[in-house]
Design a protein around this motif. Structure first.
Motif, mmCIF file in Angstrom:
data_model
loop_
_atom_site.group_PDB
_atom_site.id
_atom_site.type_symbol
_atom_site.label_atom_id
_atom_site.label_comp_id
_atom_site.label_asym_id
_atom_site.label_seq_id
_atom_site.Cartn_x
_atom_site.Cartn_y
_atom_site.Cartn_z
ATOM 1 N N UNK A 197 46.221 0.878 -35.838
ATOM 2 C CA UNK A 197 47.619 0.571 -35.528
ATOM 3 C C UNK A 197 48.171 1.497 -34.443
ATOM 4 N N UNK A 198 47.822 2.781 -34.502
ATOM 5 C CA UNK A 198 48.329 3.710 -33.486
ATOM 6 C C UNK A 198 47.726 3.418 -32.119
ATOM 7 N N UNK A 199 46.501 2.906 -32.090
ATOM 8 C CA UNK A 199 45.909 2.497 -30.809
ATOM 9 C C UNK A 199 46.601 1.258 -30.271
ATOM 10 N N UNK A 200 46.910 0.299 -31.152
ATOM 11 C CA UNK A 200 47.616 -0.907 -30.721
ATOM 12 C C UNK A 200 48.939 -0.557 -30.045
ATOM 13 N N UNK A 201 49.593 0.486 -30.552
ATOM 14 C CA UNK A 201 50.876 0.895 -29.968
ATOM 15 C C UNK A 201 50.720 1.410 -28.547
ATOM 16 N N UNK A 202 49.502 1.841 -28.177
ATOM 17 C CA UNK A 202 49.252 2.377 -26.843
ATOM 18 C C UNK A 202 48.763 1.317 -25.865
ATOM 19 N N UNK A 203 48.308 0.185 -26.380
ATOM 20 C CA UNK A 203 47.744 -0.837 -25.514
ATOM 21 C C UNK A 203 46.271 -1.065 -25.817
ATOM 22 N N UNK A 204 45.577 -1.813 -24.962
ATOM 23 C CA UNK A 204 44.177 -2.182 -25.239
ATOM 24 C C UNK A 204 43.194 -1.063 -24.911
ATOM 25 N N UNK A 205 43.277 0.061 -25.641
ATOM 26 C CA UNK A 205 42.438 1.213 -25.315
ATOM 27 C C UNK A 205 40.957 0.897 -25.508
ATOM 28 N N UNK A 206 40.635 -0.030 -26.402
ATOM 29 C CA UNK A 206 39.231 -0.376 -26.637
ATOM 30 C C UNK A 206 38.577 -0.930 -25.382
ATOM 31 N N UNK A 207 39.363 -1.604 -24.555
ATOM 32 C CA UNK A 207 38.826 -2.286 -23.381
ATOM 33 C C UNK A 207 39.090 -1.544 -22.078
#
Length: 597
Positions: free
Chosen positions: A337-347
């Motif tokens: 959830x905290x990554x989602x708040x930052x944007x598409x960090x996975x990609x």
């Protein structure tokens, strides 16, 4: 007598000439009037000035009403031209409309006929609605409607439904609304909505209504009646592409939504309808919508759900990206959830990859020659290499060990020495062979793999060799590295079935023995190295990584291969690779029957 007789003909000639000029002047002016008034009329229409155009007609009130309704129904993206006029007053106009917006816009052209005449108060266009649209009559107007066939679905690789078009309701809140009354109702659906958060959203709207929440149909039923009763709250229905399972989330869904919308727009039909005052409509012109096939992605629903469950417990920004090595297909992309708040960090998030980059360093060293996995090398607890003190984790010292052991135990000192002996572009070229540093244009997917700059100094090569310094990678980029090792060669990524990405460069191929050797060393990492907590997972191969950075605790990484599945796990500010290993374990232990073999 003589003088008087000689001057009378002159006076008569002058009078006749003057009268002739008057007559000629009047008759030569008349043919120009239809053209002039017609040009003034179309100029006003092209300037979106309906009132000015109406004033040039014989019935300004009726004309203004009809022109306004035409703009309401068709928009204002139109160009009228005077095609021809006649001395009799006959006028022919040509219209070219652009209907709709963007890529979905449609073109419509036609001609109309009318008449101009002298009303006694100057020349006017004889008012007839047909001068605007051929066949239009009093009491009727026109409207443009896009038409669609049955909306396409978004499917996973096995045909399971991921996303469909659904009706949603926008809860629009005006500045006059009472946030303290609205927020508790919305909190029944989304507990994050509070009077304070809603008040902040309203304030940010700067006097305009704001959309406080978007409700699915099943949620609307719970709060529709009380919301509708509140002053300043309006409910507006729309259709949107949403996940069939409301709990499913992935940064890939924004890209696939854009691709889906492009396909819907391209297949859309359209019609222009003549509408009577009683609401009855008759199609005037248009084109039927084309069938839209379902959009099949390479995602695997089961793997996606497992990946989401694996990162959900983490408070830090975390991501898992899984790829099928044999095809390059993206199987799962999940974020906390905290990554989602930052944007598409996975990609697209770029981070130092730490020791996971040693896959590249060892590959470059093996390709340089004079070295095999069994070559014995020093692995001291720390070493001064080109003026830079490089320590192992907690300064562990293995003494003299084979390269494969140094890799499995993640010896920084060994890898730093190997990197120094490479040419300045050695790591960059080796990284590109795994796709790292290659930019891909992949339908439905926006990605960044990483950056591996040329290391001009030995000190820079030491830093790069252990995945620090200027080297960065995204979780997607490191998953691509693992997939390349598993497959034996680089496969361009793919997200929509049959539509492979295109790289901005074509790296040289990896020698087959290199990937085989790396795969064996990655297996030792799990059985006897830094990833032994995953040793219960059959035939798992992997590489851990801990990456220092300036803004907090070290990032944790793990890249792995099992069967026809390659993946990368990233946990920001983890302090070590342990949280990434634990997330990988949660993921893999839940998906054993789902892993492609």
């Amino acid at each position: 007598m003589i003088d008087r007789v000689r001057t009378e003909p002159r006076a008569l000639f002058a009078a006749v000439l003057s009268l002739t000029l008057i007559v000629v002047g009047c008759s030569s002016d008349k043919p120009d009037q239809p053209a002039k008034i017609a040009q003034q009329f179309v100029t006003a229409l092209n300037n979106d000035d309906g009132n000015a155009a109406a004033a040039l007609t014989s019935d300004p009130a009726k004309a203004a009403d009809a022109i306004g309704k035409m703009y309401d129904g068709l928009g204002k993206d139109v160009k009228f031209d005077v095609k021809s006029t006649e001395e009799s007053g006959a006028v022919e106009l040509a219209a070219q409309w652009t209907l709709g917006q963007g890529e979905a816009a449609k073109r419509w052209s036609y001609t109309t006929r009318g008449k101009a005449s002298d009303s006694g108060q100057g020349w006017r266009i004889d008012w007839d609605p047909a001068i605007l649209v051929a066949g239009l009559t009093e009491g009727h107007t026109v409207r443009f409607l896009p038409t669609h066939s049955t909306p396409a679905r978004v499917l996973d690789r096995a045909g399971q439904e991921l996303m469909t078009e659904q009706v949603v309701t926008l809860v629009n809140v005006a500045p006059s609304a009472d946030a303290a009354a609205v927020a508790p109702l919305l909190a029944q659906i989304d507990p994050a909505v509070t009077p304070a958060s809603l008040s902040a959203d309203i304030a940010a709207g700067q006097g305009n209504p704001v959309t406080a929440l978007i409700l699915r149909e099943q949620d609307l039923a719970k709060v529709e009646a009380p919301l509708s009763a509140l002053p300043g709250v309006t409910l507006a229905k729309q259709t949107r592409l949403l996940t069939t399972d409301r709990t499913l989330t992935s940064p890939t869904f924004s890209g696939v939504t854009e691709l889906w919308q492009e396909a819907q727009d391209a297949a859309a039909g359209w019609s222009v309808e003549v509408v009577a005052d009683d609401g009855t409509a008759t199609k005037l012109v248009g084109e039927d919508a084309k069938p839209t096939p379902d959009l099949t992605t390479t995602l695997d629903l089961g793997l996606q759900q497992a990946a989401e469950a694996a990162v959900a417990p983490l408070q830090q920004q975390a991501a898992i990206v899984a790829i099928r090595p044999s095809t390059g297909g993206i199987l799962a992309v999940a974020q906390s959830a905290s990554a989602d708040a930052q944007g598409p960090i996975a990609l697209t998030g770029l981070y130092p990859p730490g020791s996971t980059f040693k896959t590249v360093t060892v590959s470059a060293a093996l390709q340089a020659g004079g070295l095999t996995p069994d070559t014995v090398l020093p692995c001291p607890g720390s070493a001064n290499i080109e003026g830079r003190t490089i320590p192992n984790d907690e300064n562990f010292d293995l003494g003299q060990v084979p390269l494969h052991t140094a890799f499995a135990r993640s010896c920084n000192t060994t890898m730093g020495r190997l990197a120094v002996g490479l040419p300045p572009n050695g790591l960059q070229k080796a990284a590109e062979q795994f796709g790292l540093g290659v930019d891909y244009v992949t339908p439905g997917l926006v990605t960044v793999t990483g950056t591996v700059p040329v290391a001009d100094t030995p000190a820079a090569r030491v830093e790069s060799g252990i995945g620090q310094g200027s080297v960065t990678a995204s979780p997607f980029g490191m998953a691509l590295v693992a997939a390349t090792i598993a497959h034996g060669s680089l496969q361009a990524p793919m997200f929509v079935d049959g539509r492979r990405g295109t790289g901005n460069r074509t790296p040289s191929p990896l020698p087959a023995n290199i990937t085989d050797q790396l795969s064996t060393m990655m297996r030792e990492t799990v059985t006897a190295g830094t990833a032994t907590i995953l040793n219960d997972i059959p035939d798992l191969r992997g590489k851990t990584g801990t990456a220092e950075h300036e803004n907090g605790a070290a990032h944790g990484w793990f890249v792995g291969i099992e069967g026809d599945l390659a993946f990368a796990v990233f946990v920001a500010d983890a302090g070590s690779s342990t949280p990434a290993l634990e997330a990988a374990g949660r993921f893999l232990r839940n998906v054993q029957p789902l892993i492609p073999r």
